[in-house]
Motif scaffolding. Structure first.
Motif, PDB file in Angstrom:
ATOM      1  N   LYS A  39       0.821  -1.212   0.000  1.00 30.92           N
ATOM      2  CA  LYS A  39       0.000   0.000   0.000  1.00 30.92           C
ATOM      3  C   LYS A  39       0.857   1.265   0.000  1.00 30.92           C
ATOM      4  O   LYS A  39       1.889   1.325   0.656  1.00 30.92           O
ATOM      5  CB  LYS A  39      -0.897   0.027   1.228  1.00 30.92           C
ATOM      6  N   VAL A  40       0.372   2.257  -0.746  1.00 30.49           N
ATOM      7  CA  VAL A  40       0.956   3.589  -0.734  1.00 30.49           C
ATOM      8  C   VAL A  40      -0.176   4.612  -0.663  1.00 30.49           C
ATOM      9  O   VAL A  40      -1.312   4.333  -1.049  1.00 30.49           O
ATOM     10  CB  VAL A  40       1.835   3.862  -1.982  1.00 30.49           C
ATOM     11  N   LYS A  41       0.162   5.798  -0.155  1.00 30.12           N
ATOM     12  CA  LYS A  41      -0.793   6.895  -0.074  1.00 30.12           C
ATOM     13  C   LYS A  41      -0.411   7.937  -1.117  1.00 30.12           C
ATOM     14  O   LYS A  41       0.755   8.328  -1.217  1.00 30.12           O
ATOM     15  CB  LYS A  41      -0.763   7.512   1.318  1.00 30.12           C
ATOM     16  N   VAL A  42      -1.379   8.388  -1.893  1.00 28.81           N
ATOM     17  CA  VAL A  42      -1.142   9.360  -2.957  1.00 28.81           C
ATOM     18  C   VAL A  42      -0.911  10.732  -2.328  1.00 28.81           C
ATOM     19  O   VAL A  42      -1.727  11.199  -1.527  1.00 28.81           O
ATOM     20  CB  VAL A  42      -2.337   9.401  -3.939  1.00 28.81           C
ATOM     21  N   LEU A  43       0.206  11.398  -2.679  1.00 31.02           N
ATOM     22  CA  LEU A  43       0.548  12.707  -2.121  1.00 31.02           C
ATOM     23  C   LEU A  43      -0.019  13.867  -2.931  1.00 31.02           C
ATOM     24  O   LEU A  43      -0.289  14.937  -2.395  1.00 31.02           O
ATOM     25  CB  LEU A  43       2.064  12.862  -2.018  1.00 31.02           C
ATOM     26  N   ASN A  44      -0.169  13.674  -4.247  1.00 25.61           N
ATOM     27  CA  ASN A  44      -0.673  14.722  -5.150  1.00 25.61           C
ATOM     28  C   ASN A  44      -1.660  14.092  -6.115  1.00 25.61           C
ATOM     29  O   ASN A  44      -1.519  12.926  -6.463  1.00 25.61           O
ATOM     30  CB  ASN A  44       0.460  15.328  -5.981  1.00 25.61           C
ATOM     31  N   ASP A  45      -2.626  14.865  -6.586  1.00 24.52           N
ATOM     32  CA  ASP A  45      -3.486  14.366  -7.655  1.00 24.52           C
ATOM     33  C   ASP A  45      -2.606  14.088  -8.870  1.00 24.52           C
ATOM     34  O   ASP A  45      -1.836  14.952  -9.305  1.00 24.52           O
ATOM     35  CB  ASP A  45      -4.541  15.407  -8.040  1.00 24.52           C
ATOM     36  N   ILE A  46      -2.690  12.867  -9.371  1.00 26.44           N
ATOM     37  CA  ILE A  46      -1.883  12.479 -10.533  1.00 26.44           C
ATOM     38  C   ILE A  46      -2.669  11.459 -11.347  1.00 26.44           C
ATOM     39  O   ILE A  46      -3.100  10.444 -10.816  1.00 26.44           O
ATOM     40  CB  ILE A  46      -0.496  11.922 -10.118  1.00 26.44           C
ATOM     41  N   GLY A  47      -2.903  11.747 -12.612  1.00 23.81           N
ATOM     42  CA  GLY A  47      -3.688  10.847 -13.450  1.00 23.81           C
ATOM     43  C   GLY A  47      -5.065  10.613 -12.856  1.00 23.81           C
ATOM     44  O   GLY A  47      -5.772  11.556 -12.519  1.00 23.81           O
TER      45      GLY A  47
ATOM     46  N   GLN B 195      -5.699   9.175  -1.378  1.00 24.47           N
ATOM     47  CA  GLN B 195      -6.200   7.843  -1.740  1.00 24.47           C
ATOM     48  C   GLN B 195      -5.148   6.781  -1.403  1.00 24.47           C
ATOM     49  O   GLN B 195      -3.950   7.004  -1.554  1.00 24.47           O
ATOM     50  CB  GLN B 195      -6.513   7.835  -3.236  1.00 24.47           C
ATOM     51  N   LEU B 196      -5.584   5.616  -0.939  1.00 18.95           N
ATOM     52  CA  LEU B 196      -4.702   4.475  -0.697  1.00 18.95           C
ATOM     53  C   LEU B 196      -4.822   3.525  -1.881  1.00 18.95           C
ATOM     54  O   LEU B 196      -5.925   3.150  -2.278  1.00 18.95           O
ATOM     55  CB  LEU B 196      -5.075   3.752   0.589  1.00 18.95           C
ATOM     56  N   VAL B 197      -3.672   3.152  -2.443  1.00 20.26           N
ATOM     57  CA  VAL B 197      -3.660   2.263  -3.604  1.00 20.26           C
ATOM     58  C   VAL B 197      -2.596   1.190  -3.416  1.00 20.26           C
ATOM     59  O   VAL B 197      -1.696   1.323  -2.590  1.00 20.26           O
ATOM     60  CB  VAL B 197      -3.409   3.044  -4.912  1.00 20.26           C
ATOM     61  N   ASP B 198      -2.697   0.123  -4.193  1.00 13.42           N
ATOM     62  CA  ASP B 198      -1.732  -0.974  -4.158  1.00 13.42           C
ATOM     63  C   ASP B 198      -0.747  -0.848  -5.313  1.00 13.42           C
ATOM     64  O   ASP B 198      -1.145  -0.611  -6.456  1.00 13.42           O
ATOM     65  CB  ASP B 198      -2.441  -2.323  -4.284  1.00 13.42           C
ATOM     66  N   VAL B 199       0.528  -1.023  -5.003  1.00 13.43           N
ATOM     67  CA  VAL B 199       1.567  -1.066  -6.034  1.00 13.43           C
ATOM     68  C   VAL B 199       1.674  -2.523  -6.487  1.00 13.43           C
ATOM     69  O   VAL B 199       1.948  -3.413  -5.685  1.00 13.43           O
ATOM     70  CB  VAL B 199       2.921  -0.569  -5.487  1.00 13.43           C
ATOM     71  N   ASP B 200       1.438  -2.750  -7.768  1.00 16.46           N
ATOM     72  CA  ASP B 200       1.439  -4.108  -8.316  1.00 16.46           C
ATOM     73  C   ASP B 200       2.831  -4.564  -8.746  1.00 16.46           C
ATOM     74  O   ASP B 200       3.125  -5.759  -8.748  1.00 16.46           O
ATOM     75  CB  ASP B 200       0.501  -4.182  -9.525  1.00 16.46           C
ATOM     76  N   GLU B 201       3.676  -3.597  -9.122  1.00 16.72           N
ATOM     77  CA  GLU B 201       4.999  -3.931  -9.640  1.00 16.72           C
ATOM     78  C   GLU B 201       5.888  -2.690  -9.567  1.00 16.72           C
ATOM     79  O   GLU B 201       5.388  -1.562  -9.559  1.00 16.72           O
ATOM     80  CB  GLU B 201       4.863  -4.379 -11.097  1.00 16.72           C
TER      81      GLU B 201
ATOM     82  N   LEU C 244       3.475   3.045   2.869  1.00 11.85           N
ATOM     83  CA  LEU C 244       2.945   2.701   4.182  1.00 11.85           C
ATOM     84  C   LEU C 244       3.602   1.411   4.654  1.00 11.85           C
ATOM     85  O   LEU C 244       3.358   0.344   4.115  1.00 11.85           O
ATOM     86  CB  LEU C 244       1.422   2.546   4.116  1.00 11.85           C
ATOM     87  N   VAL C 245       4.466   1.541   5.646  1.00 18.44           N
ATOM     88  CA  VAL C 245       5.214   0.391   6.154  1.00 18.44           C
ATOM     89  C   VAL C 245       4.581  -0.082   7.450  1.00 18.44           C
ATOM     90  O   VAL C 245       4.283   0.679   8.318  1.00 18.44           O
ATOM     91  CB  VAL C 245       6.696   0.757   6.397  1.00 18.44           C
TER      92      VAL C 245
END
Length: 82
Positions: free
Chosen positions: A35-43, A49-55, A81-82
């Motif tokens: 999981k990572v937290k988005v710092l800036n609106d991007i795309g 927003q919390l999103v998953d890094v797939d690769e 997010l660690v």
């Protein structure tokens, strides 16, 4: 750095593992998805927003790129997010 040297270096890397140093100097090994937290609106992603890094990928300039929902984003748009 030319593409041949980059390819040689990347043979020893995994697109599914990321090593991070925590705030208290511990080395952690994260496996995708993480999981990572988005710092800036991007795309399509919105700040907070919390999103998953797939690769994880690397550009020819050695910039880290997180693959999220099939799209690549530079690492500095996120808080890991660690």
């Amino acid at each position: 750095m030319n593409k041949r040297i980059l390819a040689e270096l990347l043979k020893h890397c995994s697109p599914k593992v990321l090593y991070v140093v925590t705030w208290n100097n511990l080395l952690k090994k994260l496996f995708c998805p993480f999981k990572v937290k988005v710092l800036n609106d991007i795309g399509d992603l919105k700040k907070g927003q919390l999103v998953d890094v797939d690769e994880i990928k690397v550009t020819e300039e050695f910039k880290t790129v997180f693959m999220i929902n099939g799209k690549g984003y530079y690492y500095y748009h996120f808080d890991i997010l660690v």
